[in-house]
Design a protein around this motif. Structure first.
Motif, PDB file in Angstrom:
ATOM      1  N   ASN A   1       0.807  -1.217   0.000  1.00  0.00           N
ATOM      2  CA  ASN A   1       0.000   0.000   0.000  1.00  0.00           C
ATOM      3  C   ASN A   1       0.846   1.276   0.000  1.00  0.00           C
ATOM      4  N   ARG A   2       2.162   1.136   0.107  1.00  0.00           N
ATOM      5  CA  ARG A   2       3.050   2.303   0.060  1.00  0.00           C
ATOM      6  C   ARG A   2       3.222   2.781  -1.371  1.00  0.00           C
ATOM      7  N   ASP A   3       3.389   4.080  -1.539  1.00  0.00           N
ATOM      8  CA  ASP A   3       3.615   4.649  -2.871  1.00  0.00           C
ATOM      9  C   ASP A   3       4.929   4.170  -3.487  1.00  0.00           C
ATOM     10  N   ASP A   4       5.933   3.904  -2.649  1.00  0.00           N
ATOM     11  CA  ASP A   4       7.253   3.509  -3.149  1.00  0.00           C
ATOM     12  C   ASP A   4       7.477   1.991  -3.110  1.00  0.00           C
ATOM     13  N   PHE A   5       6.421   1.208  -2.992  1.00  0.00           N
ATOM     14  CA  PHE A   5       6.541  -0.252  -2.935  1.00  0.00           C
ATOM     15  C   PHE A   5       7.119  -0.801  -4.243  1.00  0.00           C
ATOM     16  N   ASP A   6       8.060  -1.750  -4.122  1.00  0.00           N
ATOM     17  CA  ASP A   6       8.636  -2.426  -5.280  1.00  0.00           C
ATOM     18  C   ASP A   6       8.814  -3.896  -4.914  1.00  0.00           C
ATOM     19  N   GLU A   7       8.057  -4.760  -5.558  1.00  0.00           N
ATOM     20  CA  GLU A   7       8.086  -6.180  -5.222  1.00  0.00           C
ATOM     21  C   GLU A   7       9.421  -6.848  -5.533  1.00  0.00           C
ATOM     22  N   ASN A   8      10.326  -6.166  -6.198  1.00  0.00           N
ATOM     23  CA  ASN A   8      11.629  -6.728  -6.538  1.00  0.00           C
ATOM     24  C   ASN A   8      12.665  -6.565  -5.428  1.00  0.00           C
TER      25      ASN A   8
END
Length: 63
Positions: free
Chosen positions: A40-47
């Motif tokens: 839910n964070r704007d800066d989320f990156d699943e990598n």
């Protein structure tokens, strides 16, 4: 919340909405690692796996 051996409160920290993943944390030699991999964070990156390290006054840590 940080408690001592007698379950007395030594300190606490309130996290803002979606700042962390409250179920994903561990204690290491450098402090308390708290996951910031919240989708839910704007800066989320699943990598990436990201953690903030929290340190508390009065304790010694390795750098």
């Amino acid at each position: 919340m940080v408690l001592n051996q007698n379950l007395e409160i030594l300190g606490e920290n309130l996290f803002e909405n979606f700042q962390i993943e409250p179920w994903n944390y561990f204690v290491g030699k450098k402090g308390l690692y708290v996951s910031t991999n919240n989708p839910n964070r704007d800066d989320f990156d699943e990598n990436f796996l990201r953690y903030d390290i929290m340190r508390f006054e009065g304790l010694e840590y390795e750098d």
